[in-house]
Motif scaffolding. Structure first.
Motif, PDB file in Angstrom:
ATOM      1  N   ASN A   1      33.342  39.359  52.417  1.00 11.12           N
ATOM      2  CA  ASN A   1      32.677  40.156  51.396  1.00 11.12           C
ATOM      3  C   ASN A   1      33.343  41.526  51.367  1.00 11.12           C
ATOM      4  O   ASN A   1      33.432  42.187  52.398  1.00 11.12           O
ATOM      5  CB  ASN A   1      31.187  40.328  51.694  1.00 11.12           C
ATOM      6  CG  ASN A   1      30.429  39.045  51.544  1.00 11.12           C
ATOM      7  OD1 ASN A   1      30.676  38.279  50.630  1.00 11.12           O
ATOM      8  ND2 ASN A   1      29.516  38.789  52.447  1.00 11.12           N
ATOM      9  N   ILE A   2      33.801  41.931  50.222  1.00 13.90           N
ATOM     10  CA  ILE A   2      34.431  43.236  50.076  1.00 13.90           C
ATOM     11  C   ILE A   2      33.319  44.272  49.961  1.00 13.90           C
ATOM     12  O   ILE A   2      32.487  44.195  49.059  1.00 13.90           O
ATOM     13  CB  ILE A   2      35.373  43.254  48.852  1.00 13.90           C
ATOM     14  CG1 ILE A   2      36.524  42.278  49.088  1.00 13.90           C
ATOM     15  CG2 ILE A   2      35.872  44.659  48.570  1.00 13.90           C
ATOM     16  CD1 ILE A   2      37.440  42.067  47.907  1.00 13.90           C
ATOM     17  N   LYS A   3      33.310  45.222  50.909  1.00 18.98           N
ATOM     18  CA  LYS A   3      32.246  46.225  50.948  1.00 18.98           C
ATOM     19  C   LYS A   3      32.694  47.573  50.409  1.00 18.98           C
ATOM     20  O   LYS A   3      31.903  48.333  49.893  1.00 18.98           O
ATOM     21  CB  LYS A   3      31.743  46.378  52.385  1.00 18.98           C
ATOM     22  CG  LYS A   3      31.099  45.105  52.910  1.00 18.98           C
ATOM     23  CD  LYS A   3      30.773  45.226  54.383  1.00 18.98           C
ATOM     24  CE  LYS A   3      30.290  43.937  54.950  1.00 18.98           C
ATOM     25  NZ  LYS A   3      31.328  43.009  55.323  1.00 18.98           N
ATOM     26  N   ASN A   4      33.970  47.869  50.558  1.00 19.85           N
ATOM     27  CA  ASN A   4      34.547  49.131  50.093  1.00 19.85           C
ATOM     28  C   ASN A   4      35.543  48.800  48.991  1.00 19.85           C
ATOM     29  O   ASN A   4      36.459  48.003  49.199  1.00 19.85           O
ATOM     30  CB  ASN A   4      35.236  49.840  51.266  1.00 19.85           C
ATOM     31  CG  ASN A   4      35.940  51.120  50.872  1.00 19.85           C
ATOM     32  OD1 ASN A   4      35.914  51.542  49.719  1.00 19.85           O
ATOM     33  ND2 ASN A   4      36.591  51.734  51.836  1.00 19.85           N
ATOM     34  N   ALA A   5      35.400  49.406  47.835  1.00 19.14           N
ATOM     35  CA  ALA A   5      36.284  49.112  46.706  1.00 19.14           C
ATOM     36  C   ALA A   5      37.754  49.406  47.022  1.00 19.14           C
ATOM     37  O   ALA A   5      38.646  48.834  46.410  1.00 19.14           O
ATOM     38  CB  ALA A   5      35.836  49.886  45.472  1.00 19.14           C
ATOM     39  N   ALA A   6      38.022  50.246  48.018  1.00 22.19           N
ATOM     40  CA  ALA A   6      39.410  50.526  48.415  1.00 22.19           C
ATOM     41  C   ALA A   6      40.094  49.277  48.964  1.00 22.19           C
ATOM     42  O   ALA A   6      41.323  49.183  48.958  1.00 22.19           O
ATOM     43  CB  ALA A   6      39.443  51.652  49.440  1.00 22.19           C
TER      44      ALA A   6
END
Length: 153
Positions: free
Chosen positions: A90-95
């Motif tokens: 799961n991508i938590k930080n858009a970076a």
């Protein structure tokens, strides 16, 4: 989805240089001081989006990264968990979108209330551009993304 620049994460820059020197990318770094010990959590991935990272890869990075962090923190009272992002990350930080360029992801668009998927072509501090299977490119603003995760090809 929030965008937290990697430069704003304490010690990220110093650690990322080491990890990249070994041929990997640093996805996330968390340092949590506790009463008697400092807990470190790191996620690393391969440079090539078609390759997986294994236990030996993680061990190689761990052997180099832990001593550097202990030096930066000024203590050896640490524990470190170093992992790969995993198949269903799961991508938590858009970076992270820029780190995972070339990977297939799906994002939940709050405006259309549905999943949109594709291969990450590019990303900046405001949006991600993906290529759908039919070759169409779409750009999603991070403010419209509720959640994002890897998908199988």
């Amino acid at each position: 989805m929030e965008y937290t620049a990697y430069d704003s994460i304490k010690y990220y820059k110093e650690c990322a240089v080491l990890v990249e020197g070994l041929g990997y990318k640093l996805v996330d770094l968390k340092i949590i001081p506790a009463k008697t010990i400092t807990k470190i959590s790191a996620i690393v991935t391969t440079v090539n989006p078609d390759e997986n990272i294994g236990v030996n890869d993680c061990a190689k990075v761990h052997r180099v990264l832990l001593p550097k962090l202990e030096e930066l923190l000024g203590t050896e009272d640490t524990t470190m968990e170093l992992t790969s992002p995993g198949i269903e990350h799961n991508i938590k930080n858009a970076a992270e979108f820029a780190v995972f360029k070339g990977r297939n992801v799906r994002v939940w668009d709050k405006e259309i209330t549905d999943w949109i998927g594709g291969k990450i072509i590019s990303a900046d501090d405001k949006s991600v551009t993906m290529e759908k299977e039919n070759g169409e490119q779409i750009t999603e603003l991070f403010e419209n993304i509720a959640k994002a995760k890897f998908i199988s090809k």
